[in-house]
Design a protein around this motif. Structure first.
Motif, PDB file in Angstrom:
ATOM      1  N   GLN A 358      38.157  28.191  44.008  1.00 29.69           N
ATOM      2  CA  GLN A 358      37.749  29.354  43.029  1.00 29.69           C
ATOM      3  C   GLN A 358      37.337  30.433  43.810  1.00 29.69           C
ATOM      4  OE1 GLN A 358      35.890  26.386  39.586  1.00 29.69           O
ATOM      5  NE2 GLN A 358      35.163  28.540  39.431  1.00 29.69           N
ATOM      6  N   ALA A 359      36.567  30.311  45.171  1.00 26.89           N
ATOM      7  CA  ALA A 359      36.248  31.404  45.872  1.00 26.89           C
ATOM      8  C   ALA A 359      37.467  32.164  46.492  1.00 26.89           C
ATOM      9  CB  ALA A 359      35.228  30.809  46.987  1.00 26.89           C
ATOM     10  N   VAL A 360      38.576  31.420  46.768  1.00 23.91           N
ATOM     11  CA  VAL A 360      39.607  32.020  47.280  1.00 23.91           C
ATOM     12  C   VAL A 360      40.167  32.673  46.124  1.00 23.91           C
ATOM     13  CG1 VAL A 360      42.089  31.466  47.885  1.00 23.91           C
ATOM     14  CG2 VAL A 360      40.209  30.160  49.034  1.00 23.91           C
ATOM     15  N   MET A 361      40.399  32.191  44.961  1.00 24.00           N
ATOM     16  CA  MET A 361      40.975  32.882  43.738  1.00 24.00           C
ATOM     17  C   MET A 361      40.290  34.180  43.520  1.00 24.00           C
ATOM     18  SD  MET A 361      41.429  29.512  41.227  1.00 24.00           S
ATOM     19  CE  MET A 361      41.165  30.555  39.730  1.00 24.00           C
ATOM     20  N   CYS A 362      38.886  34.252  43.598  1.00 22.28           N
ATOM     21  CA  CYS A 362      38.192  35.467  43.638  1.00 22.28           C
ATOM     22  C   CYS A 362      38.444  36.479  44.580  1.00 22.28           C
ATOM     23  CB  CYS A 362      36.709  34.974  43.358  1.00 22.28           C
ATOM     24  SG  CYS A 362      36.102  34.306  41.620  1.00 22.28           S
ATOM     25  N   LEU A 363      38.267  35.945  45.513  1.00 16.86           N
ATOM     26  CA  LEU A 363      38.528  36.977  46.806  1.00 16.86           C
ATOM     27  C   LEU A 363      40.079  37.526  46.789  1.00 16.86           C
ATOM     28  CD1 LEU A 363      37.118  34.974  49.838  1.00 16.86           C
ATOM     29  CD2 LEU A 363      36.432  37.151  48.721  1.00 16.86           C
ATOM     30  N   VAL A 364      41.238  36.582  46.496  1.00 17.82           N
ATOM     31  CA  VAL A 364      42.489  37.257  46.363  1.00 17.82           C
ATOM     32  C   VAL A 364      42.556  38.114  45.204  1.00 17.82           C
ATOM     33  CG1 VAL A 364      45.030  36.362  45.489  1.00 17.82           C
ATOM     34  CG2 VAL A 364      43.711  35.090  47.270  1.00 17.82           C
ATOM     35  N   ALA A 365      41.817  37.947  43.806  1.00 15.79           N
ATOM     36  CA  ALA A 365      41.747  38.750  42.795  1.00 15.79           C
ATOM     37  C   ALA A 365      41.100  40.315  43.139  1.00 15.79           C
ATOM     38  CB  ALA A 365      41.052  38.448  41.853  1.00 15.79           C
ATOM     39  N   PHE A 366      40.078  40.039  43.991  1.00 15.39           N
ATOM     40  CA  PHE A 366      39.527  41.384  44.504  1.00 15.39           C
ATOM     41  C   PHE A 366      40.201  42.216  45.407  1.00 15.39           C
ATOM     42  CE2 PHE A 366      35.229  38.719  44.014  1.00 15.39           C
ATOM     43  CZ  PHE A 366      35.223  39.184  42.566  1.00 15.39           C
ATOM     44  N   ALA A 367      41.090  41.361  46.391  1.00 19.55           N
ATOM     45  CA  ALA A 367      41.871  42.310  47.051  1.00 19.55           C
ATOM     46  C   ALA A 367      43.058  42.924  46.463  1.00 19.55           C
ATOM     47  CB  ALA A 367      42.516  41.147  48.106  1.00 19.55           C
ATOM     48  N   ALA A 368      43.596  42.021  45.566  1.00 18.15           N
ATOM     49  CA  ALA A 368      44.555  42.676  44.635  1.00 18.15           C
ATOM     50  C   ALA A 368      44.102  43.950  43.991  1.00 18.15           C
ATOM     51  CB  ALA A 368      45.196  41.754  43.729  1.00 18.15           C
ATOM     52  N   LEU A 369      43.052  44.019  43.440  1.00 18.82           N
ATOM     53  CA  LEU A 369      42.427  44.998  42.622  1.00 18.82           C
ATOM     54  C   LEU A 369      42.262  46.340  43.546  1.00 18.82           C
ATOM     55  CD1 LEU A 369      39.711  43.274  40.346  1.00 18.82           C
ATOM     56  CD2 LEU A 369      41.603  44.752  39.655  1.00 18.82           C
ATOM     57  N   PHE A 370      41.739  46.050  44.849  1.00 20.18           N
ATOM     58  CA  PHE A 370      41.349  46.794  45.701  1.00 20.18           C
ATOM     59  C   PHE A 370      42.653  47.918  46.174  1.00 20.18           C
ATOM     60  CE2 PHE A 370      40.712  48.574  49.986  1.00 20.18           C
ATOM     61  CZ  PHE A 370      39.734  49.203  49.831  1.00 20.18           C
ATOM     62  N   PHE A 371      43.610  46.988  46.376  1.00 25.81           N
ATOM     63  CA  PHE A 371      45.094  47.474  46.879  1.00 25.81           C
ATOM     64  C   PHE A 371      45.839  47.988  45.593  1.00 25.81           C
ATOM     65  CE2 PHE A 371      43.688  45.103  50.765  1.00 25.81           C
ATOM     66  CZ  PHE A 371      43.880  46.114  51.629  1.00 25.81           C
ATOM     67  N   VAL A 372      45.422  47.544  44.518  1.00 27.69           N
ATOM     68  CA  VAL A 372      46.124  47.848  43.326  1.00 27.69           C
ATOM     69  C   VAL A 372      47.501  47.228  43.232  1.00 27.69           C
ATOM     70  CG1 VAL A 372      46.882  49.548  41.315  1.00 27.69           C
ATOM     71  CG2 VAL A 372      45.103  49.973  43.092  1.00 27.69           C
ATOM     72  N   GLY A 373      47.504  45.832  43.731  1.00 28.32           N
ATOM     73  CA  GLY A 373      48.777  45.157  43.679  1.00 28.32           C
ATOM     74  C   GLY A 373      48.973  44.368  45.077  1.00 28.32           C
ATOM     75  N   ILE A 374      49.909  44.116  45.554  1.00 31.03           N
ATOM     76  CA  ILE A 374      50.301  43.512  46.849  1.00 31.03           C
ATOM     77  C   ILE A 374      50.358  44.641  48.089  1.00 31.03           C
ATOM     78  CG2 ILE A 374      51.687  42.003  48.357  1.00 31.03           C
ATOM     79  CD1 ILE A 374      52.346  40.928  45.472  1.00 31.03           C
ATOM     80  N   PRO A 375      49.784  44.659  49.058  1.00 34.41           N
ATOM     81  CA  PRO A 375      49.741  45.593  50.112  1.00 34.41           C
ATOM     82  C   PRO A 375      51.198  45.570  50.790  1.00 34.41           C
ATOM     83  CG  PRO A 375      47.640  44.307  50.320  1.00 34.41           C
ATOM     84  CD  PRO A 375      48.416  43.660  49.310  1.00 34.41           C
ATOM     85  N   GLY A 376      51.654  46.737  50.951  1.00 36.30           N
ATOM     86  CA  GLY A 376      52.713  46.817  51.807  1.00 36.30           C
ATOM     87  C   GLY A 376      54.088  46.765  50.811  1.00 36.30           C
ATOM     88  N   LEU A 377      53.744  46.291  49.738  1.00 44.04           N
ATOM     89  CA  LEU A 377      54.999  46.276  48.828  1.00 44.04           C
ATOM     90  C   LEU A 377      55.762  47.595  48.450  1.00 44.04           C
ATOM     91  CD1 LEU A 377      56.016  43.649  47.273  1.00 44.04           C
ATOM     92  CD2 LEU A 377      55.206  44.296  45.410  1.00 44.04           C
ATOM     93  N   SER A 378      57.191  47.525  48.672  1.00 45.92           N
ATOM     94  CA  SER A 378      57.817  48.880  48.493  1.00 45.92           C
ATOM     95  C   SER A 378      57.570  49.294  46.913  1.00 45.92           C
ATOM     96  CB  SER A 378      59.293  48.885  49.037  1.00 45.92           C
ATOM     97  OG  SER A 378      59.962  48.049  48.257  1.00 45.92           O
TER      98      SER A 378
END
Length: 514
Positions: A358-378
């Motif tokens: 669950q900690a990993v799930m939350c961290l992934v969600a926070f990262a996705a929100l910060f970058f508004v998606g997947i970083p580096g995606l064209s």
């Protein structure tokens, strides 16, 4: 020896308070950051418009979610300040969950009276309760964006606390029944589904106190207080042909019932609230049934009644993940007790695995929100073209751009195809009216009415939810592109807004696009 024991207890208590403060501070820092970073979501903007246009009630929800924001909106507060309201509600919910977990511990609701004292402390149980809230992804959504469920989470926990007191055989004061009535009224002013925790209150009190309770004045006094408090909703609906109740019945029933939707609901709930809370709910429910604790069983109805009803509604397609948040919070104090005892007994492997997941799930969600998606995606990648997180970015600038273009071209209104686009534009593009160009009657029709025939408007299209231009017969005569706005995050394309000058609504000839 006695002095050493006292020092040990004091040290443990101090450490628990440090851990509690650390957990709460971590959550608040996360919420403050995203509250300042992201623009309002569809529902957030809709409910903050309630505050901008105060009324006794509204088409799709009772008014409390608007009333509570009204002072800040009237003062012209920015989004980040308005979002302090759900953050404060989250903090209160954490503290109430902790207190209920400790009360359940003290009353031994998960243990037989003959059982030995557990190898855990009251403070430990309280920490588990707060930790469970912190590890549930959806709880962070409701801590940043104010929804009716954000209010109901706190009110359900308060209702549980009052019900716990009233369920005791000791004499009860009028103030306790007054508190129950006020809380039921506030819940009714928050969301129509408040009838479900109200049912849990009734069943719990009847199971623990007996039917004779109905022969006393207290319950009826509470019911009258609750009815008086929800009278604004009844008054408004009486003036509007009871449209809210009709809408809620249709909205809740959904479409044809399908078992696969129920299975999808279960999967979404597992991800949204985490397998650790599900495990704790199972362990707590099993233990209460085993020990035949009727008070504990009654309080569990604050979870089971709304959860089962929402699950059944999901089969018809009529449910969202956050609708069960108040129910899961009601279960959390029980789950905290069960998981703390299991951990203390040495069975830690599965719990630790769930905590890490669950900690990993939350961290992934926070990262996705910060970058508004997947970083580096064209920008041309399919995942970027249909990015659900793009919904939380760029609307403030897009609304200002719409306002500037409308004024520059002397256009009296904004228009969109769907209310989900209209709520953000109506907030960020205020004071211009926003017309939703569909046949569905909703709150926008009550606020702005239908677009007047023969008028021009600035039509806004968004790349993530793109609609055909409104140039069919009976719509605009023509629509001409007059501007665009590219929403970007860290130099990466997120979405695009196109603005059209559309001429003469209601034209009865073949329309064109320029």
């Amino acid at each position: 020896m006695h002095t050493k024991h006292a020092r040990s207890v004091a040290t443990t208590s101090a450490a628990s308070w440090i851990n509690l403060t650390s957990l709460l501070a971590l959550g608040l820092l996360i919420h403050l950051g995203f509250g300042a970073l992201l623009t309002l979501s569809v529902d957030e903007a809709h409910y903050v418009l309630y505050a901008a246009k105060p009324d006794w009630s509204y088409f799709d929800h009772p008014p409390l979610v608007g009333w509570i924001q009204w002072p800040l909106v009237a003062a012209g507060a920015p989004d980040s300040v308005i979002r302090l309201i759900p953050q404060l509600l989250w903090l209160i919910a954490c503290l109430l969950t902790r207190r209920l977990a400790i009360q359940i511990y003290d009353l031994r609701l998960l243990r037989d009276a003959a059982q030995d004292k557990p190898a855990i402390s009251r403070d430990t149980v309280g920490l588990w309760a707060v930790g469970l809230v912190l590890l549930a992804p959806v709880m962070h959504v409701l801590a940043v964006g104010l929804l009716p469920d954000s209010l109901l989470m706190v009110l359900v926990l308060l209702l549980m606390s009052v019900t716990l007191k009233l369920a005791q055989p000791a004499p009860h004061h009028t103030a306790q029944w007054l508190a129950l009535g006020v809380l039921l009224g506030l819940a009714g002013l928050s969301k129509y589904t408040a009838v479900l925790p109200a049912a849990a209150v009734i069943v719990t009190l009847l199971v623990t106190r007996g039917v004779r309770l109905l022969l006393t004045a207290g319950p009826w006094f509470a019911a009258v207080v609750a009815l008086v408090m929800i009278s604004p909703v009844l008054y408004w609906n009486a003036q509007h042909e009871w449209i809210s109740f009709t809408y809620q019945l249709q909205h809740g029933s959904g479409g044809a019932w399908k078992a696969r939707r129920l299975a999808a609901f279960a999967g979404v709930q597992l991800v949204a609230y985490g397998p650790l809370l599900v495990l704790g709910a199972y362990l707590a429910s099993r233990q209460i049934i085993k020990s035949k604790q009727w008070l504990g069983a009654g309080l569990l109805l604050f979870f089971f009644i709304p959860f089962v009803v929402t699950g059944l509604m999901s089969g018809g397609g009529g449910s969202l993940p956050h609708w069960t948040a108040p129910a899961w919070l009601a279960m959390t104090p029980f789950a905290a007790n069960a998981l703390a005892e299991r951990w203390a007994s040495g069975r830690q492997a599965l719990i630790l695995a769930f905590i890490r997941a669950q900690a990993v799930m939350c961290l992934v969600a926070f990262a996705a929100l910060f970058f508004v998606g997947i970083p580096g995606l064209s920008a041309d990648h399919p995942l970027a073209r249909k990015n659900p997180l793009a919904d939380l970015w760029g609307w403030d600038e897009a609304g200002l751009k719409a306002l500037e273009l409308a004024r520059a071209h002397d256009l009296p209104s904004l228009s969109v195809r769907n209310w989900t686009l209209g709520s953000r534009l109506a907030w960020y593009g205020r004071p211009l009216p926003v017309y939703v160009l569909d046949n569905r009657f909703d709150q926008f029709d009550l606020w702005f009415g239908k677009i007047p025939p023969g008028t021009d408007s600035l039509f806004v299209n968004w790349s993530q939810v793109h609609f055909d231009l409104p140039t069919q017969t009976g719509e605009f005569e023509w629509c001409r592109l007059i501007g665009s706005f590219e929403a970007k995050r860290l130099t990466r394309h997120v979405s695009r807004f196109d603005y059209y000058h559309c001429r003469q609504w209601g034209a009865n000839h073949n329309a064109t696009t320029k």
